[in-house]
Design an enzyme around this catalytic site. Sequence first.
Site, PDB file in Angstrom:
ATOM      1  N   PHE A 141       0.789  -1.241   0.139  1.00 28.18           N
ATOM      2  CA  PHE A 141       0.020   0.107  -0.122  1.00 28.18           C
ATOM      3  C   PHE A 141       0.847   1.381   0.029  1.00 28.18           C
ATOM      4  CE2 PHE A 141      -2.369   3.509   1.618  1.00 28.18           C
ATOM      5  CZ  PHE A 141      -3.452   3.424   0.877  1.00 28.18           C
ATOM      6  N   ASP A 226       9.304   2.742   1.743  1.00 32.95           N
ATOM      7  CA  ASP A 226       8.090   3.646   2.062  1.00 32.95           C
ATOM      8  C   ASP A 226       8.117   3.535   3.745  1.00 32.95           C
ATOM      9  OD1 ASP A 226       5.647   4.619   2.956  1.00 32.95           O
ATOM     10  OD2 ASP A 226       4.683   3.771   1.123  1.00 32.95           O
ATOM     11  N   LYS A 255       2.752  11.256   7.100  1.00 27.83           N
ATOM     12  CA  LYS A 255       2.050  11.155   8.397  1.00 27.83           C
ATOM     13  C   LYS A 255       2.703  11.939   9.476  1.00 27.83           C
ATOM     14  CE  LYS A 255       0.037   6.512   7.063  1.00 27.83           C
ATOM     15  NZ  LYS A 255      -1.272   6.927   6.731  1.00 27.83           N
TER      16      LYS A 255
END
Length: 399
Positions: A141, A226, A255
Amino acid sequence: MSRSQELLNKSNKFGAHNYLPLPIVLTKGKGSFVWDSDDKKYLDFLSSYSALNFGHQHERLVFALKNQAEKLAVCSRAFMSEELCLFEEELANFCEMEKVLPMNSGTEAVESALKIARKWAVKKKSIPDGTPNIIAMENNFHGRSISIVSFSTEPLYRKDFGPFTPGFKSAPFGNLEALDSVIDKNTAAILVEPVQAEAGILLPPAGYLLGLRKLCSEKKILLMLDEIQTGLGRTGKDFAFQHEGAKPDVLILGKSLGGGLLPISAVVSSAEVMDVLQPGEHGSTFGGNPLACAVAREALKLLREEKLSERATQLGKKAGEWLRSRSLPLVKEVRGQGLLFGIELKKEAGGARKYCEKIAQKGVLCKETHENVIRIAPPLTIDEADLQQGIETILNELH
Ligand code: PLP
């Protein structure tokens, strides 16, 4: 009708239906707690998928935000801001890397990394323009843009959204040998999440990241990690790659870089890689805006000063023991790293969603990921007693 229900009805009517949230409408947060529009208090065990590693409204972050908002918030990239200049230096030093490209969302940072990898392959490996490929992992993802869902293996993320961007290949996560037959002479980069969080908190076998590091160095391929969800303390280290000393060529952050207050993301790399970008080839109006940079600078300081990575290790160890302390017939497995856990339920439990709903009614917010996994990711600042009580509440509902 409750205020929450009234608001949910409005959103149902006027909002896009691209999410299926728990039926809870939040109005405020402080530390590890949030309150809904009917003033019910909850313990936040999701932390906005790790965007809230520092908890809600951390005083120092709010102060940095307010202070900068009164000075200069946005200036586009037509000019530099003092905050951006300092942020670039501080984030590069924090990551022990050389160059920083600031963006806004995680998706944008991944997109940027893909562009950089392609251009690097053309310039530094003499792969003809238009032909480099990038390998991503099954069950990955990395966001929702057309190019990123082009290499998703999740049918829900792709169906009806084609045509897709070419130039991507797929390999099974956690399997080094399988890469031999996927890598070819046009491979520019391998893109990996150190822990596949969205896929259900899937951890690769020990040695995998280091193996990837060696493979990429041997074959002159960029290792792009990531760490949007795993980075900045979540797994018990500043970055998950540090568990194996597998430093990537390209590190992607987002984030909690924004301190849980606003979006900011970044691609971090060596100069050799980042310097393939020339003026005008890439950009973003809001990327690296002084407001976000001021908060991100304070977030990096806090991570160090409050020793949050160490805290994630210590609390994570206890949380793991508590989570595994009862033998619950519905639980297949508990897995995790630092303060990131997945409780996988057996098929006969009938899906994780209904348990998350029941747990929310008892005052703890967590969320299902895929069918059968309950994801737990409390703020790294959480009190030990609150952590224990939240875990008790969850376990009490799993029967
Ligand atoms: N990469 C990973 C590992 C993520 O967890 C996410 C978001 O959940 C993204 C990328 C996309 O980030 P954003 O939602 O900020 O675009």
